[in-house]
Design a protein around this motif. Sequence first.
Motif, PDB file in Angstrom:
ATOM      1  N   ALA A   1      -5.638   3.468  -7.382  1.00 53.87           N
ATOM      2  CA  ALA A   1      -4.257   2.902  -7.287  1.00 53.87           C
ATOM      3  C   ALA A   1      -3.522   3.202  -6.013  1.00 53.87           C
ATOM      4  CB  ALA A   1      -3.720   3.738  -8.274  1.00 53.87           C
ATOM      5  N   ALA A   2      -3.815   4.316  -5.102  1.00 54.21           N
ATOM      6  CA  ALA A   2      -3.396   4.323  -3.696  1.00 54.21           C
ATOM      7  C   ALA A   2      -3.613   3.297  -2.883  1.00 54.21           C
ATOM      8  CB  ALA A   2      -3.781   5.676  -3.292  1.00 54.21           C
ATOM      9  N   LEU A   3      -5.008   2.736  -3.028  1.00 49.51           N
ATOM     10  CA  LEU A   3      -5.324   1.555  -2.344  1.00 49.51           C
ATOM     11  C   LEU A   3      -4.959   0.271  -2.587  1.00 49.51           C
ATOM     12  CD1 LEU A   3      -9.057   3.171  -1.596  1.00 49.51           C
ATOM     13  CD2 LEU A   3      -7.120   2.797   0.065  1.00 49.51           C
ATOM     14  N   LEU A   4      -4.455   0.056  -3.772  1.00 44.39           N
ATOM     15  CA  LEU A   4      -4.317  -1.172  -4.556  1.00 44.39           C
ATOM     16  C   LEU A   4      -3.294  -2.097  -3.680  1.00 44.39           C
ATOM     17  CD1 LEU A   4      -4.696  -2.683  -7.096  1.00 44.39           C
ATOM     18  CD2 LEU A   4      -2.743  -1.703  -8.005  1.00 44.39           C
ATOM     19  N   GLY A   5      -2.302  -1.671  -2.996  1.00 40.81           N
ATOM     20  CA  GLY A   5      -1.245  -2.415  -2.166  1.00 40.81           C
ATOM     21  C   GLY A   5      -2.208  -2.720  -0.755  1.00 40.81           C
ATOM     22  N   ASP A   6      -2.950  -2.247  -0.463  1.00 37.35           N
ATOM     23  CA  ASP A   6      -3.666  -2.327   1.038  1.00 37.35           C
ATOM     24  C   ASP A   6      -2.512  -1.871   1.812  1.00 37.35           C
ATOM     25  OD1 ASP A   6      -5.505  -3.045   2.948  1.00 37.35           O
ATOM     26  OD2 ASP A   6      -4.574  -4.992   3.313  1.00 37.35           O
ATOM     27  N   PRO A   7      -1.986  -0.630   1.620  1.00 35.28           N
ATOM     28  CA  PRO A   7      -0.949   0.018   2.460  1.00 35.28           C
ATOM     29  C   PRO A   7      -1.184   0.306   3.885  1.00 35.28           C
ATOM     30  CG  PRO A   7      -1.874   1.446   1.053  1.00 35.28           C
ATOM     31  CD  PRO A   7      -2.668   0.228   0.614  1.00 35.28           C
ATOM     32  N   ALA A   8      -0.427   0.362   4.532  1.00 40.00           N
ATOM     33  CA  ALA A   8      -0.261   0.784   6.054  1.00 40.00           C
ATOM     34  C   ALA A   8      -0.191   2.170   6.156  1.00 40.00           C
ATOM     35  CB  ALA A   8       1.090   0.417   6.928  1.00 40.00           C
TER      36      ALA A   8
END
Length: 310
Positions: free
Chosen positions: A140-147
């Motif tokens: 879930a933390a990686l889902l949005g390909d975050p910075a």
Amino acid sequence: MIEIRQLTKIYGRTTAVDGLSFTVRPGVVTGFLGPNGAGKSTTMRTIVGLDRPTGGETLIGGRRYADHPAPMGVVGALLEASAPHPGRSATNHLRALAATHGIGMRRVNDVIGLVGLDDVAGKRAGTFSLGMAQRLGLAAALLGDPAVLILDEPVNGLDPDGIRWIRDLLREFAHEGRTVFISSHLMSEMALTADHLVVIGKGRLLADVPMADMIAAAGSTVRVKSPRAADLAPLLAERDVEVTAEGPDVFVVAGSSSADIAETAFTHGIVLHELTPMQVSLEDAYMALTREHIQYQAGDGPDENGRAVA
């Protein structure tokens, strides 16, 4: 980049965070350390808008978390692995999150594969082990390909293979120029993963230093073995160094170099059987720094609502 500016959070009569300021920069893995009750979880919750500051502010990329129009693409956070609805499958949990940001099913499948949940993607989250729930939280933390990644105890429940996998993932994430901020009580793992450390105690900043500087500041010790240890130890103690006995012929010296110990022994005709420099561990350095700031000996103290203040 994460900026903490004079952050203060008070629960009733308890000051969980007290005028805290530091910056988490991109390109390195920053570890967040502190005793139980130091304010780590409160600080992380405030960064992602789950707690409102009593004073000060927290910024991600120059904005408050709530001001980002699509926050999942800016920051990925894992603060509680038990967050998914127990009746939803792993896939449906991630699909629901993805729908809030217009993220497609391909990305959902990608992160499921990335965290190793392919075989259980259709199972209800309520049946997951702690390690599987942790992997779902990471997905879930990686889902949005975050910075930016903000993770509280990211290796909790993971097996050795999973621990190594997430260690490599975090370091690769930072190598790409992203921001990684992790909290953990596992000193050995933090020593292998983090490049920089932020240490707090009782809600206040104790250290904001590179990992190497944190360990170097704690000094080093030398293990000495000699059949005349009882004669040599008092001679060294006269030089205002700390001598700790480990056995009848063995002691550890803090505050003196191997060369000085060898010269003292030679001058007095004392035979040495061992002279081994030992670097202080991160755990030793951490304990020395936080010894006066331990608030709770076992378990995090509760806030006025009964929630642990970590």
